[in-house]
Design an enzyme around this catalytic site. Structure first.
Site, mmCIF file in Angstrom:
data_model
loop_
_atom_site.group_PDB
_atom_site.id
_atom_site.type_symbol
_atom_site.label_atom_id
_atom_site.label_comp_id
_atom_site.label_asym_id
_atom_site.label_seq_id
_atom_site.Cartn_x
_atom_site.Cartn_y
_atom_site.Cartn_z
ATOM 1 N N HIS A 274 -35.037 -2.191 -46.605
ATOM 2 C CA HIS A 274 -35.779 -3.280 -47.252
ATOM 3 C C HIS A 274 -36.794 -3.905 -46.279
ATOM 4 C CE1 HIS A 274 -34.041 -3.879 -51.252
ATOM 5 N NE2 HIS A 274 -32.803 -3.867 -50.784
ATOM 6 N N CYS B 224 -28.871 -1.873 -56.183
ATOM 7 C CA CYS B 224 -29.671 -2.848 -55.447
ATOM 8 C C CYS B 224 -29.944 -4.035 -56.359
ATOM 9 C CB CYS B 224 -30.995 -2.222 -55.001
ATOM 10 S SG CYS B 224 -32.051 -3.347 -54.066
ATOM 11 N N LEU B 225 -29.800 -5.239 -55.811
ATOM 12 C CA LEU B 225 -30.049 -6.445 -56.603
ATOM 13 C C LEU B 225 -31.511 -6.508 -57.043
ATOM 14 C CD1 LEU B 225 -27.934 -8.920 -54.454
ATOM 15 C CD2 LEU B 225 -27.351 -8.052 -56.739
ATOM 16 N N GLN C 50 -36.089 -9.610 -50.172
ATOM 17 C CA GLN C 50 -35.603 -9.721 -51.558
ATOM 18 C C GLN C 50 -35.704 -11.142 -52.092
ATOM 19 O OE1 GLN C 50 -31.810 -7.376 -50.583
ATOM 20 N NE2 GLN C 50 -32.184 -6.790 -52.698
ATOM 21 N N HIS D 94 -29.293 0.546 -45.987
ATOM 22 C CA HIS D 94 -29.973 0.089 -47.208
ATOM 23 C C HIS D 94 -30.727 -1.219 -46.934
ATOM 24 C CE1 HIS D 94 -29.819 -0.820 -51.755
ATOM 25 N NE2 HIS D 94 -30.125 -1.994 -51.226
ATOM 26 N N GLU D 95 -30.067 -2.160 -46.223
ATOM 27 C CA GLU D 95 -30.715 -3.455 -45.923
ATOM 28 C C GLU D 95 -31.886 -3.275 -44.970
ATOM 29 O OE1 GLU D 95 -29.936 -5.467 -47.968
ATOM 30 O OE2 GLU D 95 -27.960 -4.719 -48.503
ATOM 31 N N GLY E 118 -24.812 -7.129 -49.733
ATOM 32 C CA GLY E 118 -25.842 -7.179 -48.702
ATOM 33 C C GLY E 118 -27.088 -7.820 -49.286
HETATM 34 O O1 GNR Z 1 -24.689 -5.281 -53.654
HETATM 35 C C1 GNR Z 1 -25.114 -4.179 -53.279
HETATM 36 N N1 GNR Z 1 -24.311 -3.094 -53.371
HETATM 37 C C2 GNR Z 1 -24.590 -1.876 -52.798
HETATM 38 C C3 GNR Z 1 -23.845 -0.769 -53.173
HETATM 39 C C4 GNR Z 1 -24.075 0.468 -52.620
HETATM 40 C C5 GNR Z 1 -25.067 0.617 -51.669
HETATM 41 C C6 GNR Z 1 -25.830 -0.477 -51.288
HETATM 42 C C7 GNR Z 1 -25.593 -1.701 -51.835
HETATM 43 S S1 GNR Z 1 -26.526 -3.075 -51.339
HETATM 44 C C8 GNR Z 1 -26.498 -4.050 -52.776
HETATM 45 C C9 GNR Z 1 -27.157 -5.397 -52.548
HETATM 46 C C10 GNR Z 1 -28.614 -5.193 -52.215
HETATM 47 O O2 GNR Z 1 -29.456 -4.920 -53.025
HETATM 48 N N2 GNR Z 1 -28.953 -5.296 -50.953
HETATM 49 O O3 GNR Z 1 -30.224 -5.103 -50.567
HETATM 50 NI NI NI Z 2 -31.057 -3.721 -52.018
#
Ligand code: GNR
Ligand code: NI
Length: 184
Positions: free
Chosen positions: A152, A106-107, A63, A148-149, A58
């Site tokens: 952000h 999270c990246l 980001q 999660h997205e 995601g």
């Molecule tokens: O790549 C991602 N893996 C992930 C694993 C578990 C819960 C959420 C995520 S999202 C993350 C990529 C990211 O930072 N998206 O904002």
């Molecule tokens: Ni993230």
């Protein structure tokens, strides 16, 4: 696809640098998209390219430093069976009473992982890449990722859902890593 069309497609997509915490942009609220136009479609394409390269499942526009309410996701298992999801202005219109716990990463918080509790299922209303209203009923990993997205877009990271002790420890480590990278 013709060769020219393929070359055109490659040349118009870009892998962009991903911001990491602590960064004030990651704490900012993103603005609603007024219309899904060519700029937004380009943004979605660049975000998918950046997400696949990372690799991640995601990515939210903040980001990559863009404060538009746009997210992309793909929880497909292989590169051959990509199932990209592109969303503008996503809104949760229903969430289950039942919760789910996932170990999130999270990246923008590289190399750190924590359990986060969120509703197990959500219904999301959004605009697709054609500007059409759509709904997604997500459960399992996709429910976690879409929440999660969307966090952000409101300047919230998964570490904002864990204890302040753990959060501050992670943020200190990330800041130290940034300072060391800047010195070298
Ligand atoms: O790549 C991602 N893996 C992930 C694993 C578990 C819960 C959420 C995520 S999202 C993350 C990529 C990211 O930072 N998206 O904002
Ligand atoms: Ni993230």
């Amino acid at each position: 696809m013709s060769n020219d069309a393929l070359v055109m497609k490659v040349s118009t997509m870009a892998v962009l640098p991903i911001l990491t915490a602590p960064d004030p942009i990651l704490k900012s609220k993103a603005k609603r998209v007024e219309a899904v136009d060519e700029r937004i479609r380009r943004l979605m394409a660049d975000m998918l390219e950046t997400m696949y390269k990372a690799p991640g499942i995601g990515l939210a526009a903040p980001q990559i430093g863009v404060l538009d309410r746009v997210v992309v996701m793909d929880i497909g298992k292989t590169e051959e069976t990509r199932e990209p999801i592109r969303m503008a202005n996503p809104e949760i219109i229903w969430a289950s009473d039942e919760d789910n716990t996932y170990e999130e990463g999270c990246l923008s918080v590289p190399e750190h992982y924590s359990n986060v509790v969120r509703p197990a299922e959500v219904k999301v209303r959004y605009l697709d890449e054609a500007g059409q209203h759509k709904e997604l009923h997500a459960d399992g990993l996709l429910a976690t990722v879409v929440q999660h997205e969307m966090d952000h877009l409101d300047g919230i990271l998964f570490i904002d859902h864990i204890s302040s002790l753990k959060r501050n420890m992670i943020l200190r480590k990330l800041l130290k890593a940034k300072k060391e990278a800047a010195e070298s």
